[in-house]
Scaffold this active site. Structure first.
Site, short mmCIF file in Angstrom:
data_model
loop_
_atom_site.label_atom_id
_atom_site.label_comp_id
_atom_site.label_asym_id
_atom_site.label_seq_id
_atom_site.Cartn_x
_atom_site.Cartn_y
_atom_site.Cartn_z
N LYS A 117 0.84 -1.20 0.00
CA LYS A 117 0.00 0.00 0.00
C LYS A 117 0.87 1.25 0.00
CE LYS A 117 -3.02 0.05 3.34
NZ LYS A 117 -3.94 0.36 4.47
N LYS A 129 3.24 -2.09 11.28
CA LYS A 129 1.92 -2.03 11.93
C LYS A 129 2.09 -2.41 13.39
CE LYS A 129 -2.38 -1.23 10.66
NZ LYS A 129 -2.89 -0.52 9.47
N ASP A 169 -5.46 3.43 13.67
CA ASP A 169 -6.18 2.38 12.94
C ASP A 169 -7.43 2.14 13.80
OD1 ASP A 169 -5.54 0.34 10.56
OD2 ASP A 169 -6.52 -0.83 12.11
N THR A 213 -8.78 8.73 4.39
CA THR A 213 -8.99 7.34 3.96
C THR A 213 -10.33 7.21 3.25
OG1 THR A 213 -7.76 6.70 5.94
CG2 THR A 213 -8.83 4.94 4.71
N1 GLU Z 1 -4.08 2.55 9.59
C1 GLU Z 1 -4.10 3.20 8.29
C2 GLU Z 1 -3.85 2.17 7.20
O1 GLU Z 1 -4.30 1.06 7.33
C3 GLU Z 1 -3.21 4.43 8.23
C4 GLU Z 1 -1.77 4.22 8.54
C5 GLU Z 1 -0.96 5.52 8.62
O2 GLU Z 1 -1.48 6.60 8.40
O3 GLU Z 1 0.24 5.39 8.90
O4 GLU Z 1 -3.28 2.44 6.18
#
Ligand code: GLU
Length: 450
Positions: A117, A129, A169, A213
């Protein structure tokens, strides 16, 4: 079921063997490996130096104890995680999830997805993560603060604006980021704004990060619709979830004239055929921190279906945007959606569709945008927040949103074009996996065996 190329099958077998009891991680790896057969057929050099094996093994995994005291004076123990998966593209970057379902396999699947991603955003961020099995539901602000402070007291030593930059998240929003940033600042005696993203606007946060998002998934899904000469205008849309991603998806879809009629939370789903009242949903979820069923009582219209008594995907729609959690949309749900005439599916959550669901959509010719492409707007805007922090600058909402829109268009186009180039026109899963992989594989080759 799509097959893994013979040359890659042993890699998958090894991942399953070495990561026993982590089905979500196996699922995420399998989906990528299924796409990579087409790449190694053209570029067998990517099989050299165990490059793909290395990509499937996190660079570092941190698991730690998080003790904290609840409002009754009882000591509680949770488990904290940070999986620093790949720093080939930049500092580890990815959110923290606080939810009772969190375990190392969940964090690994999320971290693995994050690599591709983040590469797709075209910005210099690696993949990671983290999170905890802490359940913020029903906890007071004081309890959440003490938990966040304890969590950061261990995690801070592994972070840094050039090392690892967490964000939110599920279960981690502005409140939690604020407590964690405060504790990081206190422990390190450094005002290092770029160490966390999703910060409040008064201390280094970026405008449009909150919306990013949901807005990003809407741009991506719209771009998919436009390849068939369609748009959201007048289309009935169902968005699962009612957290940050769902709320800003609903907002953007409505601005394009789409009619969003259903959303959900873990207690069930609501349907309002007149189109959802987003201000009321924001009030219920963001101010009262209540349950979605309250909508029906407060609005005096629509209906609520308790979880376990039906699926939100039974609601007929032309566009489906799963924005709750992993594996929330099954093969059976997909068959129902196809039967009801769904045209496009844009994943706002991470891996919300099961492999059977994805296959059902693709066989029926439904345009399917996988989360690692469609929901990349959040992390992309996190990278824009890092840019603003690094240059001690602040951009306007319009400027930031315009960058986000361009990034999402570029992600769409690169997935679309990569799928064509590799003989799978219209297959955004293959496009996203291959385009993301190549971007990470190139720096890995340049760095040698590390
Ligand atoms: N948790 C979000 C994701 O799944 C954002 C992660 C972020 O901004 O670092 O991409």
């Amino acid at each position: 079921m799509p097959q893994i190329d013979d040359k890659l099958a042993p890699i998958y077998e090894q991942v399953v063997r070495r990561n026993a009891g982590e089905p979500e991680f196996h699922q995420a790896v399998r989906e990528v490996l299924e796409s990579l057969g087409r790449v190694v057929a053209k570029r067998p050099d990517y099989l050299e130096d165990a490059l793909i094996e290395r990509l499937c093994e996190p660079e570092r995994q941190i698991i730690f104890r998080v003790p904290w005291t609840d409002d009754k004076g009882q000591v509680q123990i949770n488990r904290g995680f940070r999986v620093q998966f790949s720093s080939a593209m930049g500092p580890y970057k990815g959110g923290l999830r606080f939810h009772p379902s969190v375990n190392v396999g969940i964090i690994k699947f999320l971290g693995f997805e994050q690599i591709f991603k983040n590469a797709l955003t075209g910005l210099p961020i690696g993949g990671g993560k983290g999170g905890s099995d802490f359940d913020p539901k029903g906890r007071s602000d004081g309890e959440v603060m003490r938990f966040c402070q304890s969590f950061m007291t261990e995690l801070y030593r592994h972070l840094g604006e050039y090392t690892d930059v967490p964000a939110g998240d599920i279960g981690v929003g502005g409140r939690e980021i604020g407590y964690m940033f405060g504790q990081y600042k206190r422990l390190t005696n450094r005002y290092e704004a770029g160490v966390l993203t999703g910060k409040g606007l008064f201390y280094g946060g970026s405008l449009a990060r909150t919306e990013a998002t949901g807005y990003g998934n809407t741009y991506f899904t719209r771009a998919m619709l436009q390849t068939g000469g369609e748009d959201f205008d007048g289309k009935t849309t169902v968005v699962s979830g009612s957290g940050n991603v769902a709320i800003y998806t609903i907002e953007k879809v409505q601005s394009y004239g789409g009619k969003v009629i259903a959303c959900s939370d873990s207690s069930g789903y609501i349907v309002d055929e007149n189109g959802l009242d987003l201000d009321l949903i924001k009030e219920i979820k963001e101010v009262r921190r209540g349950r979605i069923g309250e909508y029906v009582r407060l609005k005096g219209q629509g209906y609520f279906v308790k979880s376990g008594e039906g699926s939100i995907w039974d609601v007929p729609c032309q566009v489906a945007m799963p924005s709750a959690t992993q594996n929330e949309l099954t093969g059976k749900d997909a068959a129902k959606l196809v039967k009801n005439g769904v045209q496009a599916v844009g994943e706002g959550a991470n891996m919300p569709s099961t492999p059977e669901a994805i296959r059902t959509f693709q066989q029926a010719g439904v345009k399917f945008g996988p989360g690692k492409a469609a929901n990349a707007g959040g992390v992309a805007t996190s990278a824009l927040e890092m840019q603003q922090n690094a240059s001690r600058d602040r951009w306007s909402f319009e400027q930031t949103e315009a960058r986000l829109a361009t990034i999402m268009r570029d992600i769409h186009d690169s997935c679309y074009e990569t799928a064509e180039e590799f003989g799978a026109p219209g297959d955004y899963v293959i496009g996203a996996n291959i385009a993301g992989f190549i971007r990470v594989a190139e720096p890995m080759r340049a760095f040698g065996v590390i």
